[in-house]
Design an enzyme around this catalytic site. Structure first.
Site, PDB file in Angstrom:
ATOM      1  CG  HIS A  87      14.719  -5.763  -3.732  1.00  0.00           C
ATOM      2  ND1 HIS A  87      13.618  -5.777  -2.683  1.00  0.00           N
ATOM      3  CD2 HIS A  87      14.496  -6.402  -4.518  1.00  0.00           C
ATOM      4  CE1 HIS A  87      12.702  -6.866  -3.723  1.00  0.00           C
ATOM      5  NE2 HIS A  87      13.271  -6.955  -4.501  1.00  0.00           N
ATOM      6  CG  ASP A 101      14.982  -0.457  -1.195  1.00  0.00           C
ATOM      7  OD1 ASP A 101      14.698  -1.434  -2.181  1.00  0.00           O
ATOM      8  OD2 ASP A 101      14.132  -0.240  -0.196  1.00  0.00           O
ATOM      9  CG  HIS A 102      17.466  -3.044   1.230  1.00  0.00           C
ATOM     10  ND1 HIS A 102      17.383  -3.500   2.339  1.00  0.00           N
ATOM     11  CD2 HIS A 102      16.258  -2.923   0.689  1.00  0.00           C
ATOM     12  CE1 HIS A 102      15.943  -3.139   2.708  1.00  0.00           C
ATOM     13  NE2 HIS A 102      15.525  -2.786   1.632  1.00  0.00           N
ATOM     14  CG  HIS A 105      11.417  -0.266   4.096  1.00  0.00           C
ATOM     15  ND1 HIS A 105      11.494   0.853   2.977  1.00  0.00           N
ATOM     16  CD2 HIS A 105      12.115  -1.336   3.590  1.00  0.00           C
ATOM     17  CE1 HIS A 105      12.188   0.351   2.126  1.00  0.00           C
ATOM     18  NE2 HIS A 105      12.553  -0.706   2.241  1.00  0.00           N
ATOM     19  CG  ASP A 133      12.795  -4.740   2.475  1.00  0.00           C
ATOM     20  OD1 ASP A 133      13.159  -3.981   3.436  1.00  0.00           O
ATOM     21  OD2 ASP A 133      12.790  -4.264   1.416  1.00  0.00           O
ATOM     22  CG  HIS A 158      16.666  -7.945   0.166  1.00  0.00           C
ATOM     23  ND1 HIS A 158      16.821  -7.338   1.295  1.00  0.00           N
ATOM     24  CD2 HIS A 158      15.912  -7.183  -0.550  1.00  0.00           C
ATOM     25  CE1 HIS A 158      16.009  -6.196   1.078  1.00  0.00           C
ATOM     26  NE2 HIS A 158      15.268  -6.170   0.067  1.00  0.00           N
ATOM     27  CG  HIS A 171      11.227  -9.089   0.393  1.00  0.00           C
ATOM     28  ND1 HIS A 171      10.180  -8.139  -0.100  1.00  0.00           N
ATOM     29  CD2 HIS A 171      12.390  -7.997   0.127  1.00  0.00           C
ATOM     30  CE1 HIS A 171      10.791  -6.840  -0.291  1.00  0.00           C
ATOM     31  NE2 HIS A 171      11.854  -7.019  -0.436  1.00  0.00           N
TER      32      HIS A 171
HETATM   33 FE    FE Z   1      13.398  -2.449   0.889  1.00  0.00          FE
HETATM   34 ZN    ZN Z   2      13.235  -5.155  -0.499  1.00  0.00          ZN
END
Ligand code: FE
Ligand code: ZN
Length: 261
Positions: free
Chosen positions: A59, A61-62, A172, A134, A57, A113
């Protein structure tokens, strides 16, 4: 190449992210590289060639490291067609199949999400493996940033239908905090109590609690147990959960968890 096993290891990043490194022989792929640095380090230390980048996805942080890795190594970048991720050159939709490091991955749509979130499922590995970003966490699930409770529940149902032996690779390390919430929902669940002890011990030793398995999630994850009478009763705040619909059970737990300390 076919004679070598696919080896999957977590690269920790930021506070609690795992970037999943896939290695077969001297070739590698990375799932959800929020940061390029730990990936570059692992590749150079182990003299691996990066062939593919998989994104679940949009985001940061990915995918934050995806463009830098693509430019540096010329790796193919797979990601959800329904999300806007600049580095992606192989947009994927539900049911698509890709082959990475001689392993077939099936794409599953699992929105909730984010609106276009996907999972990568490798049925032919023994045991099978799913990379779910996530959406499904060990003993929990992602927050609903772009989707409805109904969508998220449908996505979790899709994951619940995978073989129970499937290893679950989440984005995570949230397990211990998730278990604390799960214990508030279902304090009498024996398997959950055992999981609380083992996850706490793993973290104390500095080990990741992942991967999980679909079987363990079905037994201990309250968000995968919306049909369970004890979970329904807890979510509805009533002595019995009778009459409280499945999706309201899920929605009530999700907002309960959002405010849970
Ligand atoms: Fe994340
Ligand atoms: Zn995420």
């Amino acid at each position: 190449m076919p004679d070598l096993d696919l080896i999957i290891t977590p690269l920790p990043a930021f506070k609690d992210n795992y970037l999943w490194l896939l290695v077969r022989g001297d070739e590698a792929a990375i799932v959800d590289p929020g940061d390029a640095e730990p990936v570059i380090q692992a590749l150079e230390q182990r003299k691996l060639r990066l062939r593919a980048i998989l994104a679940t996805h949009h985001h940061a942080d990915h995918v934050g490291g995806a463009m830098a890795l693509k430019q540096r190594y010329g790796a193919a970048v797979y990601g959800p067609a329904r999300e806007n991720i600049a580095a992606v050159d192989h947009p994927l939709a539900n049911g698509d199949q890709i082959e990475v490091l001689a392993t077939k991955f099936q794409v599953l749509d699992i929105p909730g999400h984010t609106a276009g979130h996907i999972a990568f499922f490798a049925a032919q590995l023994n045991p099978p493996a799913v990379f779910c970003g996530d959406t499904l966490f060990a003993c929990g699930c992602g927050r609903l940033f772009e989707g409805t409770p109904e969508q998220m529940l449908t996505s979790l149902d899709r994951l619940a239908a995978l073989p129970v032996t499937t290893r679950v690779y989440c984005g995570h390390e949230y397990t211990v905090a998730n278990i604390r919430f799960a214990m508030a929902v279902e304090p009498g669940n024996r398997e959950l109590q055992a999981r609380a002890a083992s996850a706490t011990a793993m973290r104390r030793r500095g080990e990741p609690t992942l991967p999980s398995t679909i079987g363990l999630e079905l037994a201990t994850n309250p968000f995968m147990r919306c049909d369970n009478p004890a979970v329904r009763a807890a979510a509805s705040g009533l002595a019995t959960g009778a009459g409280f619909a499945r999706v309201s059970t899920f929605a009530a737990m999700r907002s309960w968890k959002d405010g849970f300390q």
